[in-house]
Design a protein around this motif. Structure first.
Motif, mmCIF file in Angstrom:
data_model
loop_
_atom_site.group_PDB
_atom_site.id
_atom_site.type_symbol
_atom_site.label_atom_id
_atom_site.label_comp_id
_atom_site.label_asym_id
_atom_site.label_seq_id
_atom_site.Cartn_x
_atom_site.Cartn_y
_atom_site.Cartn_z
ATOM 1 N N THR A 143 -11.474 7.684 28.188
ATOM 2 C CA THR A 143 -11.195 8.761 29.145
ATOM 3 C C THR A 143 -10.274 8.235 30.237
ATOM 4 O O THR A 143 -10.460 7.123 30.730
ATOM 5 C CB THR A 143 -12.497 9.279 29.790
ATOM 6 N N VAL A 144 -9.266 9.050 30.582
ATOM 7 C CA VAL A 144 -8.444 8.789 31.770
ATOM 8 C C VAL A 144 -8.531 10.044 32.628
ATOM 9 O O VAL A 144 -8.317 11.161 32.138
ATOM 10 C CB VAL A 144 -6.983 8.499 31.395
ATOM 11 N N ARG A 145 -8.869 9.881 33.927
ATOM 12 C CA ARG A 145 -9.022 11.042 34.801
ATOM 13 C C ARG A 145 -8.377 10.778 36.153
ATOM 14 O O ARG A 145 -8.618 9.742 36.776
ATOM 15 C CB ARG A 145 -10.499 11.375 34.993
ATOM 16 N N PHE A 146 -7.524 11.710 36.591
ATOM 17 C CA PHE A 146 -6.951 11.702 37.935
ATOM 18 C C PHE A 146 -7.713 12.745 38.747
ATOM 19 O O PHE A 146 -7.738 13.925 38.384
ATOM 20 C CB PHE A 146 -5.460 12.077 37.904
ATOM 21 N N ALA A 147 -8.324 12.327 39.862
ATOM 22 C CA ALA A 147 -9.105 13.262 40.666
ATOM 23 C C ALA A 147 -8.834 13.026 42.147
ATOM 24 O O ALA A 147 -8.466 11.922 42.566
ATOM 25 C CB ALA A 147 -10.593 13.099 40.368
ATOM 26 N N ARG A 148 -9.034 14.081 42.926
ATOM 27 C CA ARG A 148 -8.883 13.980 44.379
ATOM 28 C C ARG A 148 -10.261 13.985 45.017
ATOM 29 O O ARG A 148 -11.089 14.853 44.728
ATOM 30 C CB ARG A 148 -8.052 15.148 44.908
ATOM 31 N N ARG A 149 -10.504 13.013 45.877
ATOM 32 C CA ARG A 149 -11.745 12.922 46.642
ATOM 33 C C ARG A 149 -11.373 12.903 48.117
ATOM 34 O O ARG A 149 -10.989 11.863 48.657
ATOM 35 C CB ARG A 149 -12.512 11.646 46.287
ATOM 36 N N ALA A 150 -11.428 14.114 48.767
ATOM 37 C CA ALA A 150 -10.975 14.255 50.163
ATOM 38 C C ALA A 150 -9.512 13.816 50.254
ATOM 39 O O ALA A 150 -8.660 14.400 49.608
ATOM 40 C CB ALA A 150 -11.887 13.476 51.107
ATOM 41 N N ASP A 151 -9.236 12.766 51.041
ATOM 42 C CA ASP A 151 -7.853 12.297 51.160
ATOM 43 C C ASP A 151 -7.610 11.054 50.301
ATOM 44 O O ASP A 151 -6.722 10.251 50.596
ATOM 45 C CB ASP A 151 -7.532 11.996 52.630
ATOM 46 N N LEU A 197 -7.092 9.408 46.296
ATOM 47 C CA LEU A 197 -6.837 9.575 44.864
ATOM 48 C C LEU A 197 -7.734 8.597 44.107
ATOM 49 O O LEU A 197 -7.792 7.413 44.431
ATOM 50 C CB LEU A 197 -5.375 9.279 44.526
ATOM 51 N N GLU A 198 -8.431 9.111 43.111
ATOM 52 C CA GLU A 198 -9.273 8.244 42.269
ATOM 53 C C GLU A 198 -8.778 8.339 40.831
ATOM 54 O O GLU A 198 -8.714 9.427 40.258
ATOM 55 C CB GLU A 198 -10.733 8.684 42.346
ATOM 56 N N VAL A 199 -8.400 7.215 40.260
ATOM 57 C CA VAL A 199 -7.968 7.149 38.865
ATOM 58 C C VAL A 199 -9.031 6.378 38.082
ATOM 59 O O VAL A 199 -9.304 5.216 38.382
ATOM 60 C CB VAL A 199 -6.602 6.459 38.724
ATOM 61 N N LEU A 200 -9.619 7.059 37.104
ATOM 62 C CA LEU A 200 -10.670 6.455 36.276
ATOM 63 C C LEU A 200 -10.131 6.203 34.872
ATOM 64 O O LEU A 200 -9.541 7.089 34.261
ATOM 65 C CB LEU A 200 -11.880 7.388 36.194
#
Length: 646
Positions: A580-588, A590-593
């Motif tokens: 799995t590759v996921r780009f997500a926004r957490r408040a201000d 960027l989290e890339v998993l």
């Protein structure tokens, strides 16, 4: 060359027709609505509706009168504003946008489709109308080739349709999604949406829409090399287009039938279909349709080794494209002529057209010219034209040396200019504010990084090509054809490596890619084929909230390189079956998993080959952090976190 451009033009008409129906008491045909406007003296909301119907009919008929339609719709716009009639105003904007779309003014079309959407939302028009307006905006974005934004807009429309239970669902939304995925080279995903659009249009008995969708389905099957299915779809599309007497759509479909027959090695069968398309283009005086037909006729004759009509048709196509100023067609047709002359063994003309094509694509890259010339050498080496190949290679080598010398001179001047800038900065440091000085330092850092990348990625490979090219002369003199072939294959391989490296560098510095959405798409394009080659079930997820967030070139480059390194490690060492590759926004933030279910490893004993140290350094350099979680037989979880703006 697929004829999908005209399909997009026709598709927008379908969108307009779907969301611009008039009230029952207002006539819908052009003649009857003109009579209505003459006899209806009260300028009320019905008068606005009639003007909109007239404007739509004027630009959608067989011989459209765009200027008159524009004038009528301007009157409708003003009257709707005066009456504070939101529905009439939104329809006027929609029809004006349609005119701009159909006359190749996509930016103006986008502006007016957005006006229509804003008006619909501010007047709180029906959910169905608002969803249709969103799809219209997506259609204009598709014309501008911003396909990632098209997908986002069409999905927004679908979500609203589900939220408000819009029934029946809007077919053109599904069709627009299909077209976007097709242009993103995802024909299987496109087919899913096209089939949904087709089912809805069959229920609505929308024959014109069915013709457009069947044509698009055929293009997808061509991309999947399932030509029997594509021909069946095209023939069904042609029947529907003939039923509604839509000639330009017929011309589009006829070209695609000819191309599918060509791809099926049924060359002579394809000629009559493309000639019928050409006849329609002449009748309609549509230079774009004529250019496409001429070029595809030329390609069929080229396959038949009938070079005289092939050359004549391709030259007519290039002439028409040049008259229209269509840069994409000019580039395609120039490349087509280069390939044709290569097949005719007219290497001089092939070389001339190839250089012209290269100028159009990338006038700043030396390597591309060399690689394309080597491509010609490799293509025709089996014809045992040693003398012609030798002459061509010598010309290429001479040009490469001249261009490399020019690049060295340019680099010397650039370095000198940088030193002067630094010297000036040192002298005037007390006069400059800190922000300007910081920008100069960033520019210097960028130039050094580009120079470093060019040296690492290109320098050694160019040296290899130069050495191998020098060896070929001696091998030819020694009459060692097998060794010559191996050397040329090595030159081709090295040239392709240079092209790949240059593509990554150019992509990194291109300001058009300054968004997190672009980075995510680039990583997905890189990872997907690798995962498929290892039979790994792969999921790639992107948070829509990241779509329009800009990022600097340095951060973009670091994000891409970290992601690429992690994906390479996953492919080489993990033995995973799921990833799995996921780009997500957490408040201000960027989290890339990047996560897999592979064999994992002991994080307390990092191995040098995994590049963890390098990835963590890159993360820290851009103000972020990298957390690697793993254990033997427990898979690996890599989380990159960094601050984002907006």
């Amino acid at each position: 060359m697929k004829q999908s451009y005209l399909v997009n033009l026709l598709f927008i008409k379908l969108l307009i027709a779907t969301f611009s129906t008039a009230l029952a008491q207002v006539p819908k045909s052009l003649d009857s609505v003109m009579v209505y406007l003459k006899t209806h003296t009260v300028q009320d909301t019905n008068y606005v509706i009639a003007l909109n119907v007239m404007g739509r009919e004027l630009h959608e008929k067989g011989n459209p009168d765009y200027n008159r339609a524009d004038s009528v719709l301007r009157v409708s716009e003003k009257l709707a504003i005066k009456l504070n009639y939101g529905l009439g105003l939104s329809r006027a904007y929609t029809n004006l946008a349609s005119i701009y779309y159909l006359t190749d003014r996509p930016q103006q079309a986008l502006e007016y489709f957005q006006k229509a959407l804003t008006t619909a939302e501010s007047y709180k028009l029906s959910p169905r109308f608002i969803c249709g307006a969103i799809s219209n905006v997506a259609a204009a974005l598709s014309k501008l080739q911003q396909y990632d934004k098209v997908v986002a807009m069409q999905l927004r429309s679908l979500r609203l349709q589900e939220q408000y239970n819009v029934q029946p669902r809007i077919a053109t939304t599904y069709g627009g999604l299909g077209t976007a995925y097709r242009e993103l080279n995802k024909p299987k995903d496109a087919l899913v949406y096209y089939q949904q659009a087709l089912a809805l249009m069959q229920v609505e008995k929308n024959i014109r829409g069915m013709a457009i969708i069947e044509n698009n389905v055929g293009i997808c099957y061509d991309g999947l090399k399932q030509y029997d299915k594509s021909l069946a779809s095209y023939r069904m599309a042609l029947k529907h287009a003939e039923d509604v007497e839509y000639e330009l759509l017929q011309a589009d479909i006829l070209v695609n039938i000819g191309l599918a027959l060509k791809l099926s090695n049924r060359f002579k069968e394809g000629i009559p279909y493309v000639e019928r398309s050409l006849a329609i283009g002449r009748k309609q005086q549509n230079k774009g349709t004529m250019a496409t037909a001429y070029f595809n006729l030329g390609q069929i004759y080229e396959e038949l080794k009938d070079y005289k009509p092939a050359e004549a048709n391709m030259k007519k196509a290039l002439e028409l494209a040049t008259e229209r100023g269509d840069k994409e067609q000019i580039a395609n047709y120039t490349q087509g002529l280069a390939d044709l002359y290569g097949g005719m063994k007219n290497f001089q003309q092939a070389y001339v057209y190839q250089l012209e094509k290269n100028k159009q694509i990338d006038s700043n890259t030396v390597v591309r010219t060399s690689a394309e010339v080597q491509r010609l050498v490799a293509q025709y080496k089996t014809e045992k034209k040693e003398q012609e190949i030798k002459l061509l290679r010598q010309q290429a080598q001479l040009r490469d040396k001249e261009l490399i010398n020019k690049r060295l001179q340019t680099n010397a001047l650039l370095i000198g200019a940088i030193l002067l800038l630094l010297l000036g900065a040192a002298v005037s440091a007390w006069l400059l504010n800190r922000s300007r000085l910081r920008r100069l330092e960033e520019a210097q850092k960028l130039r050094k990084q580009i120079a470093h990348d060019l040296h690492d990625e290109v320098g050694s490979t160019l040296s290899s090509i130069s050495l191998l090219s020098g060896m070929v002369n001696s091998l030819i003199a020694q009459k060692r054809p097998e060794a010559v072939e191996r050397a040329i294959q090595k030159i081709n391989t090295d040239a392709r490596q240079i092209l790949d490296a240059m593509d990554e560098i150019i992509w990194t510095i291109n300001p058009g890619n300054d968004s997190l959405q672009r980075i995510a798409m680039r990583l997905q394009e890189y990872a997907q084929p690798l995962m498929e080659s290892k039979a790994i079930s792969f999921s790639f997820q992107t948070d829509p909230a990241l779509a329009d967030i800009p990022v600097s070139m340095e951060v973009r480059r670091s994000l891409y390189l970290i992601g690429k390194e992690a994906i390479n490690n996953l492919i080489k060492y993990s033995e995973a079956t799921q990833a799995t590759v996921r780009f997500a926004r957490r408040a201000d933030q960027l989290e890339v998993l990047i996560e897999d279910n592979g064999r994992g490893f002991d994080v307390t004993k990092p191995r040098e080959r995994t590049g963890q140290t390098s990835m963590k350094q890159r993360a820290e350099a851009m103000g972020g952090s990298l957390d690697v979680q793993s254990a033997p037989e427990q898979g690996t979880r890599l989380v990159l976190t960094t601050a984002i703006a907006g």
